[in-house]
Design a protein around this motif. Structure first.
Motif, PDB file in Angstrom:
ATOM      1  N   VAL A 275      62.340 -42.794  49.405  1.00  0.00           N
ATOM      2  CA  VAL A 275      62.829 -41.390  48.687  1.00  0.00           C
ATOM      3  C   VAL A 275      63.889 -40.691  49.488  1.00  0.00           C
ATOM      4  N   ALA A 276      63.994 -40.470  51.043  1.00  0.00           N
ATOM      5  CA  ALA A 276      64.910 -40.025  51.912  1.00  0.00           C
ATOM      6  C   ALA A 276      66.014 -40.958  51.357  1.00  0.00           C
ATOM      7  N   GLY A 277      66.021 -42.578  51.667  1.00  0.00           N
ATOM      8  CA  GLY A 277      67.279 -43.078  51.130  1.00  0.00           C
ATOM      9  C   GLY A 277      67.506 -43.698  50.447  1.00  0.00           C
ATOM     10  N   ALA A 278      66.786 -43.363  49.222  1.00  0.00           N
ATOM     11  CA  ALA A 278      67.613 -43.633  47.379  1.00  0.00           C
ATOM     12  C   ALA A 278      67.848 -42.568  46.779  1.00  0.00           C
ATOM     13  N   ALA A 279      67.064 -41.578  47.134  1.00  0.00           N
ATOM     14  CA  ALA A 279      67.463 -39.887  46.390  1.00  0.00           C
ATOM     15  C   ALA A 279      68.735 -39.029  47.083  1.00  0.00           C
ATOM     16  N   ASP A 280      69.158 -38.025  46.777  1.00  0.00           N
ATOM     17  CA  ASP A 280      69.985 -37.409  47.256  1.00  0.00           C
ATOM     18  C   ASP A 280      70.096 -36.723  48.697  1.00  0.00           C
ATOM     19  N   ALA A 281      68.512 -36.152  48.301  1.00  0.00           N
ATOM     20  CA  ALA A 281      67.696 -35.766  49.555  1.00  0.00           C
ATOM     21  C   ALA A 281      65.973 -35.559  48.752  1.00  0.00           C
ATOM     22  N   ALA A 282      65.134 -35.872  50.077  1.00  0.00           N
ATOM     23  CA  ALA A 282      64.064 -35.707  50.097  1.00  0.00           C
ATOM     24  C   ALA A 282      63.279 -34.252  49.990  1.00  0.00           C
ATOM     25  N   VAL A 283      62.573 -33.872  49.381  1.00  0.00           N
ATOM     26  CA  VAL A 283      62.149 -31.676  49.598  1.00  0.00           C
ATOM     27  C   VAL A 283      60.840 -32.404  50.137  1.00  0.00           C
ATOM     28  N   LEU A 284      60.754 -32.494  51.758  1.00  0.00           N
ATOM     29  CA  LEU A 284      58.624 -32.874  52.241  1.00  0.00           C
ATOM     30  C   LEU A 284      58.079 -31.498  51.580  1.00  0.00           C
ATOM     31  N   MET A 285      56.787 -31.619  51.102  1.00  0.00           N
ATOM     32  CA  MET A 285      56.053 -30.285  50.644  1.00  0.00           C
ATOM     33  C   MET A 285      55.960 -29.737  51.994  1.00  0.00           C
ATOM     34  N   ALA A 286      56.576 -29.138  52.284  1.00  0.00           N
ATOM     35  CA  ALA A 286      55.817 -28.745  54.008  1.00  0.00           C
ATOM     36  C   ALA A 286      54.325 -28.105  53.795  1.00  0.00           C
ATOM     37  N   TYR A 287      52.925 -27.954  53.218  1.00  0.00           N
ATOM     38  CA  TYR A 287      52.164 -26.833  53.104  1.00  0.00           C
ATOM     39  C   TYR A 287      51.135 -28.021  52.134  1.00  0.00           C
ATOM     40  N   ASP A 288      49.801 -27.188  52.363  1.00  0.00           N
ATOM     41  CA  ASP A 288      49.178 -27.987  51.569  1.00  0.00           C
ATOM     42  C   ASP A 288      47.489 -27.999  52.788  1.00  0.00           C
ATOM     43  N   GLU A 289      47.902 -27.640  53.971  1.00  0.00           N
ATOM     44  CA  GLU A 289      46.964 -28.411  55.049  1.00  0.00           C
ATOM     45  C   GLU A 289      45.595 -27.739  54.194  1.00  0.00           C
TER      46      GLU A 289
ATOM     47  N   MET B   4      64.065 -35.081  44.990  1.00  0.00           N
ATOM     48  CA  MET B   4      62.864 -35.482  45.311  1.00  0.00           C
ATOM     49  C   MET B   4      62.010 -35.389  46.182  1.00  0.00           C
ATOM     50  N   THR B   5      60.704 -34.467  45.284  1.00  0.00           N
ATOM     51  CA  THR B   5      59.798 -33.408  46.658  1.00  0.00           C
ATOM     52  C   THR B   5      58.215 -35.265  46.309  1.00  0.00           C
ATOM     53  N   VAL B   6      58.123 -34.849  47.726  1.00  0.00           N
ATOM     54  CA  VAL B   6      56.929 -35.714  48.704  1.00  0.00           C
ATOM     55  C   VAL B   6      56.124 -35.132  49.336  1.00  0.00           C
ATOM     56  N   ALA B   7      55.104 -35.522  49.346  1.00  0.00           N
ATOM     57  CA  ALA B   7      53.473 -34.937  49.360  1.00  0.00           C
ATOM     58  C   ALA B   7      53.693 -34.837  50.964  1.00  0.00           C
ATOM     59  N   PRO B   8      53.260 -33.761  51.498  1.00  0.00           N
ATOM     60  CA  PRO B   8      53.092 -34.369  53.305  1.00  0.00           C
ATOM     61  C   PRO B   8      52.479 -35.246  53.522  1.00  0.00           C
ATOM     62  N   GLY B   9      51.746 -36.232  52.850  1.00  0.00           N
ATOM     63  CA  GLY B   9      50.404 -36.767  53.456  1.00  0.00           C
ATOM     64  C   GLY B   9      51.057 -38.153  54.036  1.00  0.00           C
ATOM     65  N   PRO B  10      50.199 -39.239  55.267  1.00  0.00           N
ATOM     66  CA  PRO B  10      51.022 -40.068  55.796  1.00  0.00           C
ATOM     67  C   PRO B  10      51.231 -41.143  54.782  1.00  0.00           C
ATOM     68  N   GLU B  11      50.809 -41.664  53.488  1.00  0.00           N
ATOM     69  CA  GLU B  11      50.806 -42.374  52.386  1.00  0.00           C
ATOM     70  C   GLU B  11      51.568 -42.364  51.312  1.00  0.00           C
ATOM     71  N   GLU B  12      52.871 -40.884  51.771  1.00  0.00           N
ATOM     72  CA  GLU B  12      53.735 -40.866  50.517  1.00  0.00           C
ATOM     73  C   GLU B  12      54.820 -41.068  51.193  1.00  0.00           C
TER      74      GLU B  12
ATOM     75  N   ASP C 210      67.257 -39.896  58.594  1.00  0.00           N
ATOM     76  CA  ASP C 210      68.537 -38.576  59.077  1.00  0.00           C
ATOM     77  C   ASP C 210      68.278 -36.933  57.925  1.00  0.00           C
ATOM     78  N   PRO C 211      68.489 -36.376  59.600  1.00  0.00           N
ATOM     79  CA  PRO C 211      67.317 -34.783  59.074  1.00  0.00           C
ATOM     80  C   PRO C 211      68.550 -33.668  57.081  1.00  0.00           C
ATOM     81  N   GLY C 212      70.241 -34.743  57.387  1.00  0.00           N
ATOM     82  CA  GLY C 212      70.477 -34.785  56.218  1.00  0.00           C
ATOM     83  C   GLY C 212      70.205 -35.044  54.900  1.00  0.00           C
ATOM     84  N   ARG C 213      69.306 -35.824  54.872  1.00  0.00           N
ATOM     85  CA  ARG C 213      68.475 -36.079  53.429  1.00  0.00           C
ATOM     86  C   ARG C 213      67.174 -35.594  53.549  1.00  0.00           C
ATOM     87  N   VAL C 214      66.420 -34.284  54.406  1.00  0.00           N
ATOM     88  CA  VAL C 214      65.593 -34.148  53.701  1.00  0.00           C
ATOM     89  C   VAL C 214      65.715 -32.342  54.320  1.00  0.00           C
TER      90      VAL C 214
END
Length: 99
Positions: A14-28, A1-9, A56-60
């Motif tokens: 998501v990292a705890g519930a999904a196989d992996a959380a995809v942090l969208m590390a862009y859009d500064e 599942m993807t997650v936007a970079p904002g602190p409110e996201e 857990d870095p294995g989840r992101v």
């Protein structure tokens, strides 16, 4: 599942519930923002430090941008691919700096 970079996201949830959380590390900066980096090195360091603390870095997965924007004077930015961004920088005689 993807997650936007904002602190409110909900990255931690998501990292705890999904196989992996995809942090969208862009859009500064984006098409309608002021001209600037898609993900500058300092911004990216702060983002990763803040958002990955206690996870857990294995989840992101970190998603990085492979595009840029061309901001014509007075107009919104136009998304461009990496090769076009490099060609534009060369035409404008802008130094290409990698970090």
């Amino acid at each position: 599942m993807t997650v936007a970079p904002g602190p409110e996201e909900p990255l931690k949830a998501v990292a705890g519930a999904a196989d992996a959380a995809v942090l969208m590390a862009y859009d500064e900066c984006w098409a309608t923002s002021n001209a600037g980096p898609v993900a500058g090195a300092d911004w990216l360091r702060r983002l990763l430090s803040d958002r990955l603390a206690g996870l857990d870095p294995g989840r992101v997965v970190i998603a990085l941008a492979a595009y840029g924007y061309d901001w014509p004077d007075g107009k919104p930015g136009r998304p461009i691919g990496a090769p076009e961004a490099m060609a534009l920088a060369a035409r404008m005689k802008a130094p290409l700096i990698r970090d």
